[in-house]
Scaffold this motif. Structure first.
Motif, short mmCIF file in Angstrom:
data_model
loop_
_atom_site.label_atom_id
_atom_site.label_comp_id
_atom_site.label_asym_id
_atom_site.label_seq_id
_atom_site.Cartn_x
_atom_site.Cartn_y
_atom_site.Cartn_z
N TYR A 223 -13.28 20.03 39.53
CA TYR A 223 -14.44 20.88 39.72
C TYR A 223 -14.96 20.68 41.14
O TYR A 223 -14.91 19.58 41.69
CB TYR A 223 -15.55 20.55 38.72
CG TYR A 223 -15.31 21.09 37.34
CD1 TYR A 223 -15.71 22.38 37.00
CD2 TYR A 223 -14.67 20.32 36.37
CE1 TYR A 223 -15.50 22.89 35.72
CE2 TYR A 223 -14.45 20.81 35.09
CZ TYR A 223 -14.87 22.10 34.77
OH TYR A 223 -14.65 22.60 33.52
N LEU A 224 -15.48 21.76 41.72
CA LEU A 224 -16.12 21.72 43.03
C LEU A 224 -17.61 21.98 42.85
O LEU A 224 -18.01 22.95 42.21
CB LEU A 224 -15.52 22.78 43.96
CG LEU A 224 -16.23 22.96 45.31
CD1 LEU A 224 -16.06 21.72 46.19
CD2 LEU A 224 -15.69 24.20 46.03
N VAL A 225 -18.44 21.09 43.41
CA VAL A 225 -19.89 21.28 43.43
C VAL A 225 -20.32 21.32 44.89
O VAL A 225 -19.96 20.43 45.67
CB VAL A 225 -20.62 20.14 42.68
CG1 VAL A 225 -22.13 20.28 42.84
CG2 VAL A 225 -20.24 20.13 41.21
N THR A 226 -21.06 22.35 45.26
CA THR A 226 -21.49 22.52 46.64
C THR A 226 -23.01 22.55 46.72
O THR A 226 -23.68 23.13 45.86
CB THR A 226 -20.93 23.82 47.25
OG1 THR A 226 -21.28 24.93 46.40
CG2 THR A 226 -19.43 23.75 47.38
N ARG A 227 -23.54 21.91 47.75
CA ARG A 227 -24.99 21.97 48.03
C ARG A 227 -25.18 21.80 49.53
O ARG A 227 -25.00 20.71 50.07
CB ARG A 227 -25.77 20.92 47.26
CG ARG A 227 -27.29 21.05 47.50
CD ARG A 227 -28.07 20.14 46.58
NE ARG A 227 -29.49 20.10 46.91
CZ ARG A 227 -30.43 20.90 46.42
NH1 ARG A 227 -30.09 21.85 45.56
NH2 ARG A 227 -31.69 20.77 46.77
N MET B 221 -28.93 14.71 41.06
CA MET B 221 -27.68 15.37 40.69
C MET B 221 -26.66 14.40 40.12
O MET B 221 -25.71 14.82 39.44
CB MET B 221 -27.08 16.07 41.91
CG MET B 221 -27.79 17.35 42.32
SD MET B 221 -27.25 17.96 43.96
CE MET B 221 -25.47 17.95 43.78
N THR B 222 -26.83 13.09 40.37
CA THR B 222 -25.77 12.14 40.00
C THR B 222 -25.51 12.06 38.49
O THR B 222 -24.34 11.90 38.10
CB THR B 222 -26.08 10.74 40.57
OG1 THR B 222 -27.37 10.30 40.12
CG2 THR B 222 -26.05 10.77 42.10
N PRO B 223 -26.50 12.15 37.60
CA PRO B 223 -26.16 12.14 36.17
C PRO B 223 -25.28 13.32 35.77
O PRO B 223 -24.33 13.16 35.00
CB PRO B 223 -27.52 12.18 35.48
CG PRO B 223 -28.48 11.60 36.47
CD PRO B 223 -27.98 12.07 37.79
N GLY B 224 -25.58 14.50 36.28
CA GLY B 224 -24.76 15.66 35.98
C GLY B 224 -23.37 15.55 36.55
O GLY B 224 -22.38 15.95 35.92
N LEU B 225 -23.26 15.00 37.77
CA LEU B 225 -21.94 14.80 38.38
C LEU B 225 -21.10 13.83 37.55
O LEU B 225 -19.89 14.02 37.36
CB LEU B 225 -22.09 14.29 39.81
CG LEU B 225 -22.66 15.29 40.82
CD1 LEU B 225 -23.08 14.58 42.10
CD2 LEU B 225 -21.62 16.37 41.13
N ASN C 259 -22.18 26.16 42.45
CA ASN C 259 -22.88 26.25 43.72
C ASN C 259 -24.36 25.95 43.54
O ASN C 259 -25.12 26.77 43.03
CB ASN C 259 -22.69 27.65 44.32
CG ASN C 259 -23.31 27.77 45.70
OD1 ASN C 259 -23.41 26.78 46.43
ND2 ASN C 259 -23.73 28.96 46.06
N LEU C 260 -24.78 24.74 43.96
CA LEU C 260 -26.18 24.33 43.83
C LEU C 260 -26.97 24.55 45.12
O LEU C 260 -28.13 24.14 45.21
CB LEU C 260 -26.25 22.86 43.42
CG LEU C 260 -25.59 22.51 42.08
CD1 LEU C 260 -25.86 21.07 41.71
CD2 LEU C 260 -26.03 23.43 40.97
N ARG D 62 -27.56 21.30 34.19
CA ARG D 62 -27.33 22.64 33.63
C ARG D 62 -26.67 23.55 34.67
O ARG D 62 -25.81 24.37 34.33
CB ARG D 62 -28.66 23.22 33.17
CG ARG D 62 -28.54 24.55 32.43
CD ARG D 62 -27.85 24.35 31.08
NE ARG D 62 -27.82 25.60 30.33
CZ ARG D 62 -28.76 25.97 29.46
NH1 ARG D 62 -29.81 25.19 29.25
NH2 ARG D 62 -28.64 27.11 28.82
N GLY D 63 -27.08 23.40 35.93
CA GLY D 63 -26.44 24.18 36.99
C GLY D 63 -24.97 23.86 37.18
O GLY D 63 -24.22 24.66 37.73
N MET D 64 -24.55 22.67 36.72
CA MET D 64 -23.14 22.28 36.77
C MET D 64 -22.42 22.58 35.46
O MET D 64 -21.27 22.16 35.28
CB MET D 64 -23.02 20.80 37.11
CG MET D 64 -23.45 20.44 38.51
SD MET D 64 -23.28 18.66 38.83
CE MET D 64 -24.97 18.19 39.06
N GLY D 65 -23.10 23.26 34.55
CA GLY D 65 -22.48 23.58 33.27
C GLY D 65 -22.55 22.48 32.25
O GLY D 65 -21.83 22.51 31.25
N ILE D 66 -23.41 21.48 32.45
CA ILE D 66 -23.54 20.34 31.53
C ILE D 66 -24.76 20.55 30.65
O ILE D 66 -25.89 20.62 31.14
CB ILE D 66 -23.67 19.01 32.31
CG1 ILE D 66 -22.45 18.79 33.20
CG2 ILE D 66 -23.86 17.84 31.34
CD1 ILE D 66 -21.14 18.69 32.45
#
Length: 608
Positions: free
Chosen positions: A301-305, A316-320, A369-370, A396-400
């Protein structure tokens, strides 16, 4: 004036004394400046208005907390003034009148440089306007210089996908203008796929929006997928319609939107976009990241901010972590390089510089994309009835979902590497810190409405019995004296590492409150306009001091641009100011005692 009278006047001036001649020259110069300024105000009224606004903004300076006094709304006002210049002088831009163009170029370039350092989201609006000016001037190279990099990097655009659509459309028009659309037209398949994947547009809408650019593109090879072929074919049919009579095209498009055929096409495109053959390639002329097969990205997965906010990145670290454990692969996290220290040695992420080479977002299993901040959107929509904290919103923004987040933990995660530990220990040893209990204080937030106006008095009081480390990037405005040290001049990595050695902490609603959570450091958190219970839900040892029983309007969830409903003023919040210094000191002592961190016999304060 007659020729004789003129000769007599010239003779009188010639016969005048040097002092009189100097006076006349000064008067002539003054009149010339006055009439020049008058004509400038009259003929270039919009220019002068924009120049005054920008000059005023540049002179504002910083607040005591070291952040700009200029707000995003101020930048928007300046951008509106520049847009008014563009609309008023559009005919002169079209004919390339050198005077107005040169003046506008200087003005917009100066403002873009200024705002880029403060608010990148507003800077993108300036770049889009600059590209519009070059487009109407018939200068495709200028368009490419202004926004070419943004089209390949949609994750840098903070304003949302509407800004992204404007960027790719303006760039496409410039490509049509100079004949490059054939070679680069298949980029619009990539742009369309991004919009579909983020749920922003349907495939038929993509075909209509990008029809001129897709229709002029080179025919994609069959290996690039049926979806690409159908999208380009549909775009060509849309633009091939002629206008034998007025309104026909509008009726055709209406039927495409409403008819059974359009519905079937939309369903087919959506199915293909999610499950079908989507193997298209970006053109060789466009710089791209390594392909999925080569880089092993297909399961990642790619997460961008692109934006900062140290506290937000920490939350953001718990969601990551949950996303990495869900996929069985570390998450590729693209953030500005300056924020890498927050994630050093975090086993759940692989860091990428978001300002580096364009990322091939479609090669990943999923892209979150955050940069378009989900927390900010939720809070502005629901204020003052905000019920969800930012840890949950970013997840939630990461789909979690909340259930998966609970399973893998809400706790902030931060690891220290060897260099951070060495720098931390050296900072403490060189200053002799640690003979007494060590208390950290984050005195200021980025937003002044969260600050406690008597924080300096608190620091001095705490230093009587404790070693106080002030976690702030500026030394100006921080009390000086025995037992007080500042992290001004230290790197972010060292400042974060120092938090791990604190015995207790006092913080306003800001970044190091969340850093303390990563190391289970007990915190006295000062709140008022925002909800302390919501923002510290992930912290095991946080004591929230606020006054909702006194101020029934707390938390109001206002922001820096919204005035307090009691005072009608921005800035200081009465509900934060109501927290007493003695109350804070007593809570620090209680936390130190309850966690066994208070020295039985504190030694005298060392000399600063």
């Amino acid at each position: 004036m007659s020729a004789i009278a003129q000769k007599e006047l010239d003779a009188s001036v010639t016969d005048a004394t040097p002092a009189a001649q100097a006076t006349l020259a000064t008067l002539e110069e003054t009149l010339e400046r006055f009439f020049g300024a008058f004509l400038d105000e009259t003929s270039y009224r919009e220019y002068r208005n924009a120049e005054r606004i920008i000059e005023t903004l540049k002179a504002q300076g910083q607040t005591v907390s070291g952040v700009p006094r200029v707000r995003p709304s101020d930048c928007s006002r300046a951008l509106a003034a520049l847009e008014a210049v563009f609309e008023a002088y559009k005919p002169l831009f079209r004919t390339r009148d050198p005077g107005p163009i040169h003046r506008f170029e200087e003005l917009i370039s100066d403002f873009a440089t200024f705002v880029e350092k403060l608010y990148p989201a507003e800077a993108i609006g300036v770049r889009i306007l600059h590209a519009d000016v070059h487009l109407i001037m018939g200068d495709p190279e200028g368009v490419e210089e202004a926004i070419g990099g943004l089209a390949d990097r949609p994750y840098l655009i903070q304003g949302g996908f509407n800004d992204y659509r404007r960027v790719v459309e303006i760039r496409g028009k410039a490509m049509l203008m100079d004949g490059r659309i054939g070679a680069r037209g298949t980029d619009y398949l990539v742009h369309g796929r991004r919009l579909i994947r983020n749920g922003k547009m349907k495939a038929v809408g993509i075909a209509r929006t990008f029809a001129p650019f897709l229709a002029a593109a080179d025919t994609p090879p069959a290996a690039e997928g049926l979806f690409a072929h159908l999208l380009v074919t549909t775009a060509r049919r849309l633009v091939s319609a002629r206008r034998p009579r007025r309104g026909l095209v509008q009726r055709v498009l209406t039927r495409l939107r409403r008819g059974t055929l359009a519905l079937r096409m939309a369903v087919l495109f959506d199915l293909l976009s999610r499950f079908g053959d989507l193997r298209w390639r970006q053109p060789a002329t466009a710089p791209t990241a390594p392909k999925a097969a080569e880089a092993g990205l297909s399961r990642r997965y790619l997460v961008t901010r692109a934006m900062g906010g140290i506290g937000d990145l920490l939350m953001m670290t718990p969601g990551l972590r949950a996303l990495a454990l869900k996929s069985g692969q570390p998450v590729d996290l693209a953030v500005p390089k300056g924020f890498f220290p927050i994630f050093l040695d975090n086993p759940h992420v692989r860091l990428i510089d978001i300002n580096g080479a364009p990322l091939d977002t479609l090669s990943y299993r999923g892209w979150r994309n955050l940069t378009i901040c989900p927390a900010g959107r939720y809070e502005s929509r629901t204020r003052p009835h905000v019920r969800k904290g930012r840890v949950e919103l970013f997840a939630r923004g990461m789909g979690i979902r909340k259930r998966l987040l609970t399973r893998h933990g809400w706790n902030i995660q931060m690891e220290l590497d060897a260099d951070q530990r060495t720098a931390r220990d050296a900072f403490l040893a060189e200053r002799g810190i640690g003979r007494r209990p060590v208390v950290g204080v984050q005195p200021y937030s980025r937003d002044s409405y969260k600050d406690h106006p008597r924080i300096g008095e608190l620091i001095v009081k705490l230093a009587e019995d404790h070693d106080v480390i002030v976690l702030h990037h500026l030394a100006d405005g921080i009390p000086q004296g025995p037992g007080i040290w500042s992290t001004a001049g230290q790197s972010l990595a060292t400042s974060l590492a120092l938090v791990s050695r604190l015995d207790a902490m006092v913080s306003v609603d800001s970044a190091f409150l969340h850093a303390a959570a990563a190391f289970d450091v007990p915190v006295v958190a000062l709140f008022g306009p925002t909800d302390g219970r919501t923002f510290t839900r992930h912290h095991k040892h946080a004591t929230v001091l606020w006054k909702p029983e006194v101020y029934g309007c707390s938390p109001c969830w206002r922001n820096e641009d919204l005035p307090c409903i009691l005072t009608g003023l921005t800035g200081i919040s009465p509900c934060v100011n109501a927290i007493g210094i003695a109350e804070i000191q007593a809570e620090v002592s209680r936390l130190l005692d309850s966690h066994g961190r208070r020295s039985l016999a504190p030694s005298p304060a060392p000399t600063a």
